[in-house]
Design an enzyme around this catalytic site. Sequence first.
Site, short mmCIF file in Angstrom:
data_model
loop_
_atom_site.label_atom_id
_atom_site.label_comp_id
_atom_site.label_asym_id
_atom_site.label_seq_id
_atom_site.Cartn_x
_atom_site.Cartn_y
_atom_site.Cartn_z
CG MET A 29 -2.03 -1.04 1.16
SD MET A 29 -3.14 -1.00 2.57
CE MET A 29 -2.14 -1.72 3.86
CB CYS A 111 -2.01 0.82 -9.05
SG CYS A 111 -2.37 2.38 -8.24
CE LYS A 150 -2.11 -6.35 -4.47
NZ LYS A 150 -2.69 -5.06 -4.88
CG ASN A 211 -5.72 -8.05 -2.16
OD1 ASN A 211 -5.82 -7.15 -3.00
ND2 ASN A 211 -5.61 -7.80 -0.88
N GLY A 212 -8.54 -8.74 -1.19
CA GLY A 212 -9.69 -7.84 -1.25
C GLY A 212 -10.71 -8.11 -0.17
CG ASP A 213 -13.59 -6.06 0.28
OD1 ASP A 213 -12.90 -5.04 0.43
OD2 ASP A 213 -14.51 -6.14 -0.54
NE ARG A 236 -9.13 -1.51 1.43
CZ ARG A 236 -10.26 -1.58 0.76
NH1 ARG A 236 -10.97 -0.49 0.57
NH2 ARG A 236 -10.69 -2.73 0.28
#
Length: 339
Positions: A29, A111, A150, A211-213, A236
């Site tokens: 990040m 990105c 990625k 990946n994600g959430d 995050r």
Amino acid sequence: MSNNILGLLAQPLKIGGVTLRNRVFLAPMSGVTDQPFRQRAYAHGAGLVVSEMVASGELAKGRAESARRIRRPSIDVHMVQIAGREARWMAEAARIAADEGADVVDINMGCPAKKVTGGYSGSALMREPDHALSLIEAVVKAVNVPVTVKMRLGWDDDCLNAPDIARRAEAAGVAMITVHGRTRCQFYTGKADWPAILRVKQAVSIPVVANGDCNGLAEANVMLAQSGADAVMIGRAHYGAPWTAGVLARSAAGMQTTGLPDSTDMAAYVSAHYEDMLSHYGVGQGVRHARKHLGWYLDRHAGAAPALRQSIMTETEPANVLRLLKIAFGEPRRQELAA
Ligand SMILES: Cc1cc2nc3c(=O)[nH]c(=O)nc-3n(C[C@H](O)[C@H](O)[C@H](O)COP(=O)(O)O)c2cc1C
């Protein structure tokens, strides 16, 4: 069944000649996962940490900020992520990263930011698979360390070409693929589509990372079941909690987990992180850069009064910030750390 799935996360994973100690990773990040942050996440037990993305042209031109981004923390596996759209810069950046000790080079094809896609790199590359492949080939050829990619699911719902690009990337020599289960056009809206990652997993035989959430154990369980992935990557959920991946990895191994060692209290922890950031960036830049982390720590663990929070966020003198952090965090709050 769920325990068997989660148990997978505690297993080592080999990518090329590099062994990762478990399968719960910290996502790259920009502006967050700098050297001090990665150092902490790795010390807490993350299986892999990834540098912030580095613009290949900037690194090749010797820009100080890019050089700082690729500096190796004291960790076992140093993974540097590079971004760009010109094969010669990507190859050169990969060589520089490897010379600086990168054990793995990751290519950013995920990105969504305009300044990255506007330059047709990041997830914009998913609209130009042939060009993306030429970059991947150039990077694989440039270095002897494993190269990973990625990506997102595709550009938009009409262009979900991650499985196809992943297949071609594997044929070009890529050692692992991470998929953020959103399209570029979704940015960060909606919910990551974990079942869609399964199509990538089915297209390749190299490891696939979902990946994600993902915020914790329960979600990791569903994510793994739906995606068939070999590992999970968490971004995050680490805000104000650099131990997140490590805690999940330890839970997956069936170990008792506390967020931090018992003797550590939040004021001391956050102060040490703050001081690391000042050393890494120098005081002027470090004070400003640290604010977002301090804000996350305060919001998540301190519940400081608005006036105190405001003072910490605007104070420019490090000694005063450290004094205010002690007040904000008060007594040790160990019981909250595993939250
Ligand atoms: C502030 C921020 C910066 C990011 N920078 C990068 C980056 O440099 N390279 C990259 O591949 N992804 C980057 N991402 C995307 C994350 O790696 C990850 O794919 C995304 O946040 C979804 O995972 P999460 O839901 O666990 O956060 C960034 C995301 C955020 C929120």
